[in-house]
Every structure is written in structure tokens, then in C-alpha cells.
Design a protein around this motif. Structure first.
Motif, mmCIF file in Angstrom:
data_model
loop_
_atom_site.group_PDB
_atom_site.id
_atom_site.type_symbol
_atom_site.label_atom_id
_atom_site.label_comp_id
_atom_site.label_asym_id
_atom_site.label_seq_id
_atom_site.Cartn_x
_atom_site.Cartn_y
_atom_site.Cartn_z
ATOM 1 N N UNK A 318 49.607 3.067 -38.851
ATOM 2 C CA UNK A 318 50.080 3.575 -40.252
ATOM 3 C C UNK A 318 48.647 2.842 -42.034
ATOM 4 N N UNK A 319 48.879 1.747 -41.419
ATOM 5 C CA UNK A 319 47.319 1.595 -42.378
ATOM 6 C C UNK A 319 45.895 2.591 -42.526
ATOM 7 N N UNK A 320 45.744 2.980 -41.191
ATOM 8 C CA UNK A 320 44.299 3.092 -41.067
ATOM 9 C C UNK A 320 43.293 2.394 -40.859
ATOM 10 N N UNK A 321 43.809 1.273 -40.257
ATOM 11 C CA UNK A 321 43.037 0.215 -39.299
ATOM 12 C C UNK A 321 41.950 0.647 -38.415
ATOM 13 N N UNK A 322 43.391 0.620 -37.504
ATOM 14 C CA UNK A 322 43.483 1.149 -36.378
ATOM 15 C C UNK A 322 43.845 2.816 -35.901
ATOM 16 N N UNK A 323 42.912 3.572 -35.032
ATOM 17 C CA UNK A 323 43.243 4.852 -34.053
ATOM 18 C C UNK A 323 43.981 4.776 -32.755
ATOM 19 N N UNK A 324 44.091 3.294 -31.982
ATOM 20 C CA UNK A 324 44.893 3.617 -31.188
ATOM 21 C C UNK A 324 45.477 1.748 -31.547
ATOM 22 N N UNK A 325 46.115 1.808 -30.803
ATOM 23 C CA UNK A 325 46.741 0.170 -30.028
ATOM 24 C C UNK A 325 46.378 0.034 -28.980
ATOM 25 N N UNK A 326 45.159 -0.912 -28.822
ATOM 26 C CA UNK A 326 44.826 -1.124 -27.070
ATOM 27 C C UNK A 326 45.906 -2.838 -26.853
ATOM 28 N N UNK A 327 46.308 -2.247 -25.124
ATOM 29 C CA UNK A 327 47.329 -3.300 -25.343
ATOM 30 C C UNK A 327 46.565 -3.668 -22.942
ATOM 31 N N UNK A 328 46.657 -5.259 -23.261
ATOM 32 C CA UNK A 328 46.487 -5.125 -21.284
ATOM 33 C C UNK A 328 47.685 -5.472 -20.656
ATOM 34 N N UNK A 329 48.298 -7.219 -21.208
ATOM 35 C CA UNK A 329 49.471 -7.786 -20.080
ATOM 36 C C UNK A 329 50.472 -6.954 -20.353
ATOM 37 N N UNK A 330 50.511 -6.500 -21.828
ATOM 38 C CA UNK A 330 52.227 -6.682 -21.433
ATOM 39 C C UNK A 330 52.230 -5.536 -20.273
ATOM 40 N N UNK A 331 51.004 -4.401 -19.937
ATOM 41 C CA UNK A 331 51.226 -3.173 -19.259
ATOM 42 C C UNK A 331 51.018 -3.543 -17.975
ATOM 43 N N UNK A 332 51.140 -4.938 -17.784
ATOM 44 C CA UNK A 332 50.937 -5.581 -16.200
ATOM 45 C C UNK A 332 52.026 -5.430 -16.073
ATOM 46 N N UNK A 333 53.502 -5.744 -16.557
ATOM 47 C CA UNK A 333 54.891 -6.453 -16.842
ATOM 48 C C UNK A 333 55.956 -4.981 -16.780
ATOM 49 N N UNK A 334 55.067 -3.686 -17.729
ATOM 50 C CA UNK A 334 55.969 -2.765 -17.869
ATOM 51 C C UNK A 334 54.786 -1.988 -17.943
ATOM 52 N N UNK A 335 54.691 -1.550 -17.025
ATOM 53 C CA UNK A 335 53.658 -0.194 -17.134
ATOM 54 C C UNK A 335 54.118 1.171 -17.267
ATOM 55 N N UNK A 336 55.575 1.385 -17.671
ATOM 56 C CA UNK A 336 55.704 2.191 -18.288
ATOM 57 C C UNK A 336 56.141 1.907 -20.289
ATOM 58 N N UNK A 337 55.371 1.026 -20.665
ATOM 59 C CA UNK A 337 55.718 0.872 -21.606
ATOM 60 C C UNK A 337 55.337 1.998 -22.772
ATOM 61 N N UNK A 338 54.159 2.390 -22.237
ATOM 62 C CA UNK A 338 53.882 3.852 -23.616
ATOM 63 C C UNK A 338 55.058 4.347 -23.681
ATOM 64 N N UNK A 339 55.449 4.994 -21.957
ATOM 65 C CA UNK A 339 56.707 6.304 -23.185
ATOM 66 C C UNK A 339 58.419 5.115 -23.543
#
Length: 412
Positions: A318-339
């Protein structure tokens, strides 16, 4: 004007994504003995696609099989089995998820057990004790520099041919591109070194060669340090100049990170520079820098590192500073994190701090990395990740897989 959140799709020039979740590169160590992707690699990325990750970036794929950063690296070159790369790309298209390939050359960051004499911009060893595990490099000749640029382009062309949806140049964390940018590590006196314009010549040449190889309709991104966080290293002023030059050249996406093996801020591990309270509150390590960059750049921006809650992710968007959110380790623990994060405004995940109970063994086995690699291999075998996975299991898994290389230092 609508406020952008995780669930919003992205359609920006050559880049499309079903949402604002960007899976950042992690080392999977899922290459076979010929450095082609194992079947588990395809299953891993299929799982993330099924979990509705918008854009997935592979772990670093090497452009030169004589220059490996780690024993289990995947390599894409003229000797690769392209059918295995096609299978990997084909497996990662569920829900219109898009798989990008990260291309890399390690430069001097090759473990001593893998190379007696690596190459780099200058014959300068890694510092802070790493010179014991990484051999002093030989300075590249101009012909070798030109060949390496051509190798990046060849790998990018093959990635496109085998079905990958985009390319990311690894220009961060002290690898070869980062070494060329750094006044600490690049002390050449020819057109490839010296002042900042000469030091950025290599990355601009790599981008230009890849663009020529893949054409005008194919997305290209880069992962770049905001700074090396080292005395005499690549700093924010120089980093911003590189970002502007790449943006002017038409690059599609820039992922902002920071640090090197010698000062690993990308891991949130720079103990000499504790995380500021404002950074901890916003979760993202490099969001302040992204806010500055946003004022000068037109390309898609990604901030990676530190995000753990949908609240902080949505605030950053919402701040406009970034267009996408980069995630790494959390996705190794929860593959459906995005959903889950898109569906739940109160979503929170924490990452583990694995240990065997013996600090020396944890360090020798690089447990802060290998524990997460073990989770990726579980997913690749069709199993669920295990949050309470034993540190001892990760040590055994690494030893079984890498044998004599298991306790050879691979990272800073």
C-alpha cells in the motif's frame, strides 16, 4: 485509487502475476551428478504453483559447470539435458504461476573443495576468516570476461527455449556480478574496474547480452544489493546509480537485497548492525531503501527479507515502495503460504531457529541453511514440510546427500 494488496494481480509491461507474492531464490541442492534438475525439483515448484505463488524464482542455476557455488548446483549450458529443464518448467504452471530462472556465476565464492583456483575481477581473497575455506582467485582476463557474458546469454536463451517465464540475474550477495560492482573486490585498472561507471560495465553488459538473446518480449530481472554493508564495499549511493542505469536500459524487475558472505545481511544476521525498531515493526529489512529507489525507477520492484505477516506485506504494498513481496524461508515451511496470506488479513508465520544443541556442530553443518534445504527436499519428495524437524535429521540428510562435501564450508 485502489490500494494494492497481496491479492491484486500484476500486469506491468512484460510481467504478469496472479498476485503480489514473489518466491525469492533459495538453494535447493537438487541437481544430479550431471547438474541437471532432479525430478524432485519439478515436484517442489509444482507444489508452490499449486499454492498460488505469483512468480517463483529458482535457486541459482549456474552458467558454467566449471564454476559451481555448491556441490548440488544445477547448470544450464550446451551440455545440459534440456528435456529435464522442460519437465521442470512444465510442472510449475498451475494456477498461472510463472517460473523464472535465476542465473549465476559464483566468481571467488567457490568452496575450496570445488576449485583450487576460482576466477574473479581481481586476485583478492574473501576476508573475515573465509579465506580458509575459499581459495584466493585469479583475476579474469578480458577474454574470460567476454566469454562469461556470452555464457549468461546462452543460459538465458536455453531457459526461454525450455519454457521458463523469465530470467533473474543474481547480482547480489557477493557473487561474480556483485564482485565486479564492489570497489573492495574489483581493483582492476582496465575498462572493467576503477571508477563506478567501469565497475557497473559488467552487469550492464550481462543484461544487454541476455536481452539480445531472449528478445524484447521476454522479462528480465536482477537481484541486487542495496549495499554490501562492509567498509570499502558497494554502498547505497553506487547501488542507486546501478538501479537507475538498469532501469533506463529497460530491465523489467529489480529485487532488492543486501549483504555478502562476509557480511550476511540478507540472512538478517549482521549482528554488528542490529535491526532498527522501525525495521522490525515493518518486518522488511530493505524497505527504507526501496522507498528511495521507487522515486527514481519505473520497473517492478520487489523487497525480500523479513516479511512474516500479511499485515506488514499489505502495508508495504500500500505504501507503493514495492510492487511484490519477496518470500523465501517461510515458503519452505508453508508451500501454500500465498493462498493463506491472500485470504487472511491476520496471517502470521514464524521461521524456526534449528539446532542440534551443539553450536559447533550447527555451524559446521551450516544448519541455518541445510535445515531449510532438508525441508525443500521433503516437499520435492511429495511430503509435507515439518516445522519441528530435528536438527540432527538435517545433519544426517546433508551428510547422506553430500558425503565428503557435507562439512565443507559452502557459505559465509
Amino acid at each position: 485509487m485502489n490500494v494494492v494488496t497481496l491479492g491484486h494481480s500484476l500486469d506491468s509491461g512484460r510481467i504478469q502475476s496472479i498476485n503480489r507474492v514473489f518466491k525469492s531464490a533459495m538453494s535447493e541442492q537438487l541437481g544430479d551428478k550431471q547438474h541437471n534438475p532432479l525430478p524432485q525439483q519439478a515436484k517442489l515448484y509444482q507444489t508452490w504453483a499449486e499454492g498460488e505463488v505469483g512468480i517463483c524464482v529458482s535457486g541459482n542455476v549456474m552458467i558454467d559447470r566449471t564454476a559451481l557455488g555448491e556441490p548440488g548446483n544445477v547448470v544450464l549450458d550446451k551440455h545440459s539435458d534440456l528435456t529435464k529443464f522442460r519437465h521442470w518448467a512444465d510442472s510449475a504452471r498451475a494456477n498461472n504461476s510463472r517460473l523464472w530462472m535465476q542465473l549465476n556465476h559464483p566468481g571467488k565464492q567457490i568452496p575450496a573443495v570445488l576449485s583450487p583456483e576460482p576466477v574473479a575481477p581481481s586476485a583478492i581473497s574473501l576476508g573475515r576468516g573465509l579465506e580458509k575455506s575459499f581459495n584466493t582467485p585469479r583475476a579474469m582476463t578480458e577474454a574470460e570476461i567476454e566469454q562469461t557474458i556470452a555464457d549468461f546469454a546462452t543460459s538465458a536463451k536455453l531457459a526461454k527455449e525450455t519454457g521458463f517465464a523469465g530470467i533473474q540475474i543474481h547480482g547480489a550477495h557477493g557473487y561474480l556480478v556483485s564482485q565486479f560492482l564492489s570497489p573492495r573486490h574489483n581493483q582492476r585498472d582496465d575498462k572493467w574496474g576503477g571508477n563506478s561507471d567501469n565497475r557497473m560495465r559488467f552487469v550492464l553488459a550481462v543484461y544487454s547480452a541476455i536481452r539480445a538473446a531472449v528478445g524484447d518480449d521476454f522479462p528480465i530481472g536482477i537481484k541486487l544489493n542495496s549495499a554490501d554493508f562492509m567498509k570499502d564495499g558497494f554502498d547505497e549511493t553506487e547501488s542507486m546509480a546501478v538501479l537507475k542505469a538498469l532501469d533506463s536500459g529497460g530491465i523489467d524487475l529489480i529485487e532488492i537485497s543486501g549483504g555478502t558472505y562476509e557480511s550476511p545481511s540478507m540472512m538478517g544476521a549482521n549482528k554488528k548492525a542490529p535491526v532498527k525498531a522501525s525495521t522490525a515493526k515493518r518486518e522488511a529489512y530493505f524497505l527504507d531503501y526501496a522507498e528511495q529507489a521507487r522515486q527514481h525507477l519505473n520497473c517492478v520492484l520487489v523487497v525480500t527479507g523479513g516479511f512474516r505477516s500479511s499485515k506488514a506485506m499489505n502495508q508495504a504494498l500500500a505504501s507503493g515502495a514495492t510492487d511484490m513481496i519477496g518470500l523465501a524461508r517461510p515458503l519452505s515451511l508453508m508451500p501454500d503460504l500465498a493462498k493463506q496470506a491472500v485470504a487472511n488479513d491476520n496471517f502470521v508465520i514464524d521461521v524456526n531457529n534449528p539446532t542440534t544443541g551443539f553450536k559447533g556442530l550447527d555451524a559446521a553443518a551450516m544448519l541455518s541453511i541445510t535445515w531449510y534445504e532438508a525441508q525443500l527436499r521433503r516437499i520435492g519428495r511429495g511430503r509435507e514440510p515439518k516445522y519441528n524437524l530435528s536438527g540432527w535429521y538435517a545433519v544426517f540428510d546433508t551428510f547422506t546427500r553430500l558425503g565428503k562435501f557435507a562439512f565443507a564450508k559452502r557459505r559465509g
